[in-house]
Design a protein around this motif. Structure first.
Motif, PDB file in Angstrom:
ATOM      1  N   GLU A  80    -107.821  47.785  98.011  1.00 39.40           N
ATOM      2  CA  GLU A  80    -108.365  46.885  98.615  1.00 39.40           C
ATOM      3  C   GLU A  80    -107.974  45.305  98.673  1.00 39.40           C
ATOM      4  O   GLU A  80    -108.649  44.359  99.381  1.00 39.40           O
ATOM      5  CB  GLU A  80    -109.899  46.612  98.273  1.00 39.40           C
ATOM      6  N   VAL A  81    -106.631  45.326  97.976  1.00 36.13           N
ATOM      7  CA  VAL A  81    -106.281  43.880  97.910  1.00 36.13           C
ATOM      8  C   VAL A  81    -104.567  44.132  98.195  1.00 36.13           C
ATOM      9  O   VAL A  81    -103.985  44.951  97.666  1.00 36.13           O
ATOM     10  CB  VAL A  81    -106.266  43.423  96.568  1.00 36.13           C
ATOM     11  N   PHE A  82    -104.074  43.175  98.790  1.00 36.85           N
ATOM     12  CA  PHE A  82    -102.652  42.787  98.812  1.00 36.85           C
ATOM     13  C   PHE A  82    -102.224  41.529  98.559  1.00 36.85           C
ATOM     14  O   PHE A  82    -102.935  40.401  99.026  1.00 36.85           O
ATOM     15  CB  PHE A  82    -102.089  43.319 100.184  1.00 36.85           C
ATOM     16  N   PHE A  83    -100.894  41.212  97.791  1.00 34.47           N
ATOM     17  CA  PHE A  83    -100.546  39.994  97.169  1.00 34.47           C
ATOM     18  C   PHE A  83     -99.183  39.763  97.955  1.00 34.47           C
ATOM     19  O   PHE A  83     -98.393  40.627  97.589  1.00 34.47           O
ATOM     20  CB  PHE A  83    -100.748  39.989  95.784  1.00 34.47           C
ATOM     21  N   VAL A  84     -99.198  38.622  98.368  1.00 34.79           N
ATOM     22  CA  VAL A  84     -97.812  38.121  98.719  1.00 34.79           C
ATOM     23  C   VAL A  84     -97.541  36.650  98.010  1.00 34.79           C
ATOM     24  O   VAL A  84     -98.052  35.712  98.101  1.00 34.79           O
ATOM     25  CB  VAL A  84     -97.674  37.735 100.313  1.00 34.79           C
ATOM     26  N   ALA A  85     -96.514  36.911  97.145  1.00 33.90           N
ATOM     27  CA  ALA A  85     -96.001  35.989  96.074  1.00 33.90           C
ATOM     28  C   ALA A  85     -95.134  35.000  96.447  1.00 33.90           C
ATOM     29  O   ALA A  85     -94.578  35.402  97.647  1.00 33.90           O
ATOM     30  CB  ALA A  85     -95.493  36.668  94.635  1.00 33.90           C
ATOM     31  N   ALA A  86     -94.697  34.096  95.915  1.00 30.57           N
ATOM     32  CA  ALA A  86     -93.913  33.078  96.435  1.00 30.57           C
ATOM     33  C   ALA A  86     -92.446  33.623  96.175  1.00 30.57           C
ATOM     34  O   ALA A  86     -91.692  33.204  96.986  1.00 30.57           O
ATOM     35  CB  ALA A  86     -93.995  31.546  95.598  1.00 30.57           C
ATOM     36  N   GLU A  87     -92.348  34.465  95.256  1.00 33.20           N
ATOM     37  CA  GLU A  87     -90.916  35.130  95.179  1.00 33.20           C
ATOM     38  C   GLU A  87     -90.686  36.086  96.188  1.00 33.20           C
ATOM     39  O   GLU A  87     -91.594  36.678  96.787  1.00 33.20           O
ATOM     40  CB  GLU A  87     -91.000  35.711  93.710  1.00 33.20           C
ATOM     41  N   PRO A  88     -89.546  36.597  96.246  1.00 32.04           N
ATOM     42  CA  PRO A  88     -89.113  37.554  97.406  1.00 32.04           C
ATOM     43  C   PRO A  88     -89.869  38.897  97.124  1.00 32.04           C
ATOM     44  O   PRO A  88     -90.287  39.233  95.807  1.00 32.04           O
ATOM     45  CB  PRO A  88     -87.619  37.907  97.008  1.00 32.04           C
ATOM     46  N   PRO A  89     -90.086  39.536  97.909  1.00 31.06           N
ATOM     47  CA  PRO A  89     -91.031  40.827  97.882  1.00 31.06           C
ATOM     48  C   PRO A  89     -90.235  42.099  97.321  1.00 31.06           C
ATOM     49  O   PRO A  89     -88.923  41.817  97.165  1.00 31.06           O
ATOM     50  CB  PRO A  89     -91.178  41.482  99.704  1.00 31.06           C
ATOM     51  N   PRO A  90     -91.043  42.979  96.431  1.00 24.80           N
ATOM     52  CA  PRO A  90     -90.245  43.949  95.636  1.00 24.80           C
ATOM     53  C   PRO A  90     -89.715  45.212  96.889  1.00 24.80           C
ATOM     54  O   PRO A  90     -90.110  44.738  97.876  1.00 24.80           O
ATOM     55  CB  PRO A  90     -91.301  44.600  95.071  1.00 24.80           C
ATOM     56  N   PHE A  91     -89.067  45.934  96.130  1.00 28.13           N
ATOM     57  CA  PHE A  91     -88.448  47.120  97.092  1.00 28.13           C
ATOM     58  C   PHE A  91     -87.310  46.428  98.118  1.00 28.13           C
ATOM     59  O   PHE A  91     -87.211  46.789  99.185  1.00 28.13           O
ATOM     60  CB  PHE A  91     -89.472  47.929  98.064  1.00 28.13           C
ATOM     61  N   ALA A 146     -95.532  39.629 107.504  1.00 21.49           N
ATOM     62  CA  ALA A 146     -95.847  40.245 108.597  1.00 21.49           C
ATOM     63  C   ALA A 146     -96.437  41.619 107.971  1.00 21.49           C
ATOM     64  O   ALA A 146     -97.376  41.961 108.694  1.00 21.49           O
ATOM     65  CB  ALA A 146     -94.400  40.635 109.175  1.00 21.49           C
ATOM     66  N   ALA A 147     -95.860  42.279 106.854  1.00 17.74           N
ATOM     67  CA  ALA A 147     -96.415  43.576 106.482  1.00 17.74           C
ATOM     68  C   ALA A 147     -98.049  43.293 105.992  1.00 17.74           C
ATOM     69  O   ALA A 147     -98.735  44.038 106.217  1.00 17.74           O
ATOM     70  CB  ALA A 147     -95.581  44.016 105.668  1.00 17.74           C
ATOM     71  N   ALA A 148     -98.001  42.279 105.328  1.00 13.96           N
ATOM     72  CA  ALA A 148     -99.365  41.686 104.513  1.00 13.96           C
ATOM     73  C   ALA A 148    -100.293  41.926 105.520  1.00 13.96           C
ATOM     74  O   ALA A 148    -101.744  42.232 105.378  1.00 13.96           O
ATOM     75  CB  ALA A 148     -99.287  40.634 103.547  1.00 13.96           C
ATOM     76  N   LEU A 149    -100.011  40.911 106.573  1.00 17.50           N
ATOM     77  CA  LEU A 149    -101.207  40.632 107.577  1.00 17.50           C
ATOM     78  C   LEU A 149    -101.430  41.951 108.549  1.00 17.50           C
ATOM     79  O   LEU A 149    -102.539  41.910 109.223  1.00 17.50           O
ATOM     80  CB  LEU A 149    -100.649  39.468 108.697  1.00 17.50           C
ATOM     81  N   ALA A 150    -100.734  42.981 108.351  1.00 23.70           N
ATOM     82  CA  ALA A 150    -101.007  44.275 109.181  1.00 23.70           C
ATOM     83  C   ALA A 150    -101.516  45.238 108.213  1.00 23.70           C
ATOM     84  O   ALA A 150    -101.894  46.463 108.732  1.00 23.70           O
ATOM     85  CB  ALA A 150     -99.779  44.908 109.780  1.00 23.70           C
ATOM     86  N   LEU A 151    -101.807  45.017 106.971  1.00 21.15           N
ATOM     87  CA  LEU A 151    -102.542  46.211 106.059  1.00 21.15           C
ATOM     88  C   LEU A 151    -103.779  46.283 106.082  1.00 21.15           C
ATOM     89  O   LEU A 151    -104.492  47.254 105.771  1.00 21.15           O
ATOM     90  CB  LEU A 151    -101.966  46.039 104.726  1.00 21.15           C
ATOM     91  N   GLY A 152    -104.715  45.156 106.663  1.00 18.50           N
ATOM     92  CA  GLY A 152    -106.173  45.409 106.620  1.00 18.50           C
ATOM     93  C   GLY A 152    -106.767  45.565 105.433  1.00 18.50           C
ATOM     94  O   GLY A 152    -107.730  46.045 105.412  1.00 18.50           O
ATOM     95  N   THR A 153    -106.266  45.041 104.378  1.00 18.43           N
ATOM     96  CA  THR A 153    -106.929  45.090 103.266  1.00 18.43           C
ATOM     97  C   THR A 153    -108.215  43.808 103.287  1.00 18.43           C
ATOM     98  O   THR A 153    -108.228  43.268 103.964  1.00 18.43           O
ATOM     99  CB  THR A 153    -106.223  44.824 101.967  1.00 18.43           C
ATOM    100  N   ARG A 154    -109.286  44.519 102.333  1.00 20.28           N
ATOM    101  CA  ARG A 154    -110.327  43.624 102.482  1.00 20.28           C
ATOM    102  C   ARG A 154    -110.033  42.004 101.873  1.00 20.28           C
ATOM    103  O   ARG A 154    -110.739  40.911 102.095  1.00 20.28           O
ATOM    104  CB  ARG A 154    -111.620  44.039 101.487  1.00 20.28           C
ATOM    105  N   LEU A 155    -108.961  42.098 101.020  1.00 21.83           N
ATOM    106  CA  LEU A 155    -108.628  40.967 100.066  1.00 21.83           C
ATOM    107  C   LEU A 155    -107.241  40.686 100.293  1.00 21.83           C
ATOM    108  O   LEU A 155    -106.219  41.272  99.911  1.00 21.83           O
ATOM    109  CB  LEU A 155    -109.058  40.725  98.633  1.00 21.83           C
ATOM    110  N   LEU A 156    -106.658  39.580 101.095  1.00 16.32           N
ATOM    111  CA  LEU A 156    -105.229  39.208 101.215  1.00 16.32           C
ATOM    112  C   LEU A 156    -104.932  37.723 100.436  1.00 16.32           C
ATOM    113  O   LEU A 156    -105.842  36.785 100.715  1.00 16.32           O
ATOM    114  CB  LEU A 156    -105.082  38.995 102.662  1.00 16.32           C
ATOM    115  N   LEU A 157    -104.090  37.941  99.681  1.00 16.76           N
ATOM    116  CA  LEU A 157    -103.831  36.682  98.464  1.00 16.76           C
ATOM    117  C   LEU A 157    -102.370  36.284  98.911  1.00 16.76           C
ATOM    118  O   LEU A 157    -101.487  36.920  99.129  1.00 16.76           O
ATOM    119  CB  LEU A 157    -103.645  37.293  96.945  1.00 16.76           C
ATOM    120  N   LEU A 158    -102.221  34.891  99.158  1.00  8.82           N
ATOM    121  CA  LEU A 158    -101.205  34.421  99.913  1.00  8.82           C
ATOM    122  C   LEU A 158    -100.688  33.230  98.819  1.00  8.82           C
ATOM    123  O   LEU A 158    -101.440  32.155  98.883  1.00  8.82           O
ATOM    124  CB  LEU A 158    -101.324  33.977 101.244  1.00  8.82           C
ATOM    125  N   ASP A 159     -99.498  33.396  98.212  1.00 12.43           N
ATOM    126  CA  ASP A 159     -99.210  32.273  97.398  1.00 12.43           C
ATOM    127  C   ASP A 159     -98.014  31.231  97.933  1.00 12.43           C
ATOM    128  O   ASP A 159     -97.135  31.788  98.403  1.00 12.43           O
ATOM    129  CB  ASP A 159     -98.803  32.827  96.083  1.00 12.43           C
TER     130      ASP A 159
END
Length: 209
Positions: A80-91, A146-159
């Motif tokens: 239900e949650v997705f997090f975009v950190a200030a650091e580069p994304p994993p993978f 772009a990925a985070a905004l398209a995942l549709g989670t109930r909680l989106l966390l943006l740092d």
């Protein structure tokens, strides 16, 4: 008539580093929409996002999204949650397109059409099939958003989502945040030293200890 239950709630959420309590018994309710959490350095803003994302294990307390408990139901909570950190994304070995395809299999509300809209809004068309590690920090950040905004989670966390963005991408993100402010069943919680440029649903001011 009783008030609606909060979409997100924290109960006595706490974590300490080297005997310093960075987040101390944090209890707060959040409704849907766009929430801007701000405050001076050292108030634990990024740490709070990592706790809510499940990226850090709290030493005390818990969080709940729509009644789903971080501690008791960790797998259901993380869906239900997705997090975009200030650091580069994993993978970083994956391309933006491959990474979104991977994430879309994990999050049931992922929307390929929304992903494409944000790909165009952030100007990512030329970079979709290049490994993330080969892209600039700014382009990696835009791909993560772009990925985070398209995942549709109930909680989106943006740092600090507004950093390292060109003017067109900055404007596109502000449009996305304006849309989030009208959400009725989802919450976008943003930590940013920079003004968001849109009217948030709520503002949380953190104070130095």
């Amino acid at each position: 008539m009783s008030e609606a239950a909060p979409l997100l709630s924290t109960t006595s959420l706490s974590i300490a580093y080297e005997r310093r309590r960075v987040v101390d018994l944090w209890s707060q309710d959040f409704g849907p929409g766009l929430c801007w959490m701000r405050g001076p350095n050292g108030t634990g803003k990024s740490t709070r996002l990592k706790l809510l994302a499940g990226a850090l294990q709290p030493q005390w307390g818990t969080a709940r999204i729509a009644g789903i408990d971080l501690i008791k139901q960790p797998l259901d909570y993380r869906r239900e949650v997705f997090f975009v950190a200030a650091e580069p994304p994993p993978f970083e070995h994956l391309s933006p397109a491959e990474r979104f395809g991977f994430l879309a299999r994990l999050y049931p509300h992922a929307d390929a059409a929304v992903w494409q809209r944000h790909v165009e809004g952030f100007g990512l068309q030329a970079f979709l099939n290049q490994p993330l590690r080969a892209l600039s920090t700014g382009t990696q950040h835009k791909a993560a958003l772009a990925a985070a905004l398209a995942l549709g989670t109930r909680l989106l966390l943006l740092d600090e989502p507004l950093i390292a963005l060109d003017a067109a991408s900055h404007a596109h993100l502000q449009e996305a945040l304006a849309e989030a402010s009208a959400w009725r069943e989802r919450l976008c919680l943003v930590v940013s030293h920079e003004a968001l440029g849109v009217e948030p649903s709520t503002v949380i001011e953190l104070e130095a200890a």
